[in-house]
Design a protein around this motif. Structure first.
Motif, PDB file in Angstrom:
ATOM      1  N   LEU A 140       0.828  -1.207   0.000  1.00  0.00           N
ATOM      2  CA  LEU A 140       0.000   0.000   0.000  1.00  0.00           C
ATOM      3  C   LEU A 140       0.864   1.259   0.000  1.00  0.00           C
ATOM      4  O   LEU A 140       0.572   2.222  -0.713  1.00  0.00           O
ATOM      5  CB  LEU A 140      -0.950   0.009   1.196  1.00  0.00           C
ATOM      6  N   ALA A 141       1.927   1.258   0.786  1.00  0.00           N
ATOM      7  CA  ALA A 141       2.818   2.417   0.845  1.00  0.00           C
ATOM      8  C   ALA A 141       3.486   2.649  -0.508  1.00  0.00           C
ATOM      9  O   ALA A 141       3.579   3.790  -0.970  1.00  0.00           O
ATOM     10  CB  ALA A 141       3.870   2.218   1.932  1.00  0.00           C
ATOM     11  N   GLU A 142       3.929   1.589  -1.150  1.00  0.00           N
ATOM     12  CA  GLU A 142       4.575   1.720  -2.456  1.00  0.00           C
ATOM     13  C   GLU A 142       3.591   2.208  -3.517  1.00  0.00           C
ATOM     14  O   GLU A 142       3.910   3.077  -4.329  1.00  0.00           O
ATOM     15  CB  GLU A 142       5.199   0.390  -2.883  1.00  0.00           C
ATOM     16  N   LEU A 143       2.375   1.665  -3.513  1.00  0.00           N
ATOM     17  CA  LEU A 143       1.371   2.116  -4.477  1.00  0.00           C
ATOM     18  C   LEU A 143       1.013   3.578  -4.244  1.00  0.00           C
ATOM     19  O   LEU A 143       0.849   4.346  -5.203  1.00  0.00           O
ATOM     20  CB  LEU A 143       0.119   1.232  -4.408  1.00  0.00           C
ATOM     21  N   GLY A 144       0.892   3.970  -2.993  1.00  0.00           N
ATOM     22  CA  GLY A 144       0.610   5.366  -2.674  1.00  0.00           C
ATOM     23  C   GLY A 144       1.720   6.276  -3.150  1.00  0.00           C
ATOM     24  O   GLY A 144       1.460   7.350  -3.713  1.00  0.00           O
ATOM     25  N   PHE A 145       2.965   5.853  -2.950  1.00  0.00           N
ATOM     26  CA  PHE A 145       4.114   6.629  -3.404  1.00  0.00           C
ATOM     27  C   PHE A 145       4.085   6.787  -4.922  1.00  0.00           C
ATOM     28  O   PHE A 145       4.304   7.877  -5.461  1.00  0.00           O
ATOM     29  CB  PHE A 145       5.416   5.953  -2.960  1.00  0.00           C
ATOM     30  N   ARG A 146       3.783   5.696  -5.621  1.00  0.00           N
ATOM     31  CA  ARG A 146       3.744   5.740  -7.079  1.00  0.00           C
ATOM     32  C   ARG A 146       2.620   6.647  -7.577  1.00  0.00           C
ATOM     33  O   ARG A 146       2.784   7.384  -8.553  1.00  0.00           O
ATOM     34  CB  ARG A 146       3.587   4.336  -7.656  1.00  0.00           C
ATOM     35  N   MET A 147       1.459   6.576  -6.923  1.00  0.00           N
ATOM     36  CA  MET A 147       0.346   7.449  -7.321  1.00  0.00           C
ATOM     37  C   MET A 147       0.711   8.910  -7.095  1.00  0.00           C
ATOM     38  O   MET A 147       0.388   9.771  -7.918  1.00  0.00           O
ATOM     39  CB  MET A 147      -0.925   7.089  -6.571  1.00  0.00           C
ATOM     40  N   GLU A 171      -2.193   8.193  -0.835  1.00  0.00           N
ATOM     41  CA  GLU A 171      -0.774   8.491  -1.057  1.00  0.00           C
ATOM     42  C   GLU A 171       0.076   8.174   0.175  1.00  0.00           C
ATOM     43  O   GLU A 171       1.270   7.912   0.046  1.00  0.00           O
ATOM     44  CB  GLU A 171      -0.605   9.959  -1.467  1.00  0.00           C
ATOM     45  N   ALA A 172      -0.554   8.173   1.338  1.00  0.00           N
ATOM     46  CA  ALA A 172       0.169   7.842   2.568  1.00  0.00           C
ATOM     47  C   ALA A 172       0.232   6.328   2.804  1.00  0.00           C
ATOM     48  O   ALA A 172       0.842   5.873   3.767  1.00  0.00           O
ATOM     49  CB  ALA A 172      -0.489   8.528   3.763  1.00  0.00           C
ATOM     50  N   GLY A 173      -0.417   5.563   1.936  1.00  0.00           N
ATOM     51  CA  GLY A 173      -0.363   4.109   2.064  1.00  0.00           C
ATOM     52  C   GLY A 173      -1.477   3.510   2.888  1.00  0.00           C
ATOM     53  O   GLY A 173      -1.399   2.348   3.277  1.00  0.00           O
TER      54      GLY A 173
END
Length: 117
Positions: free
Chosen positions: A16-23, A52-54
């Motif tokens: 979730l954190a990585e996806l939020g970072f990518r978004m 974005e915060a995961g």
């Protein structure tokens, strides 16, 4: 910090954190503020901040944000269309499966056979 490839060994929170970072990177690359993205996607600014915060979010919110960021086509790679094997279609007379069956356990597979008293 970014990860090149997501792995099944990663925790849910790490993914979730990585996806939020990518978004967030996609949003910034498109010169959008969180407020502008939220407005265009029809979600609250807080929802964008949380994603974005995961933090976890509703799937419809993620899809709306992906639509604005032009990432919907990438969802096809997340969950690819299942392959239908021709022989399976022949065996099922052209019908597709509607349910999964539970695994059939053979008696005595886990323990040795003994006489019941």
């Amino acid at each position: 910090m970014t990860i090149d490839k997501l792995s099944k060994l990663m925790t849910d929170d790490a993914i979730l954190a990585e996806l939020g970072f990518r978004m967030a990177r996609c949003r910034i690359d498109r010169q959008l503020t969180q407020a502008a993205l939220a407005h265009q996607a029809g979600v609250s600014k807080r929802t964008v901040e949380r994603i974005e915060a995961g933090a976890s979010a509703q799937m419809v919110s993620v899809i709306r944000i992906c639509r604005v960021l032009d990432l919907v086509a990438g969802i096809d790679q997340w969950i690819p269309q299942p392959d239908l094997r021709p022989m399976d279609l022949v065996a099922r007379k052209g019908r597709t499966r509607q349910r999964a069956s539970s695994s059939r356990k053979t008696q005595g597979a886990d323990e040795p056979w003994t006489w019941d008293p």
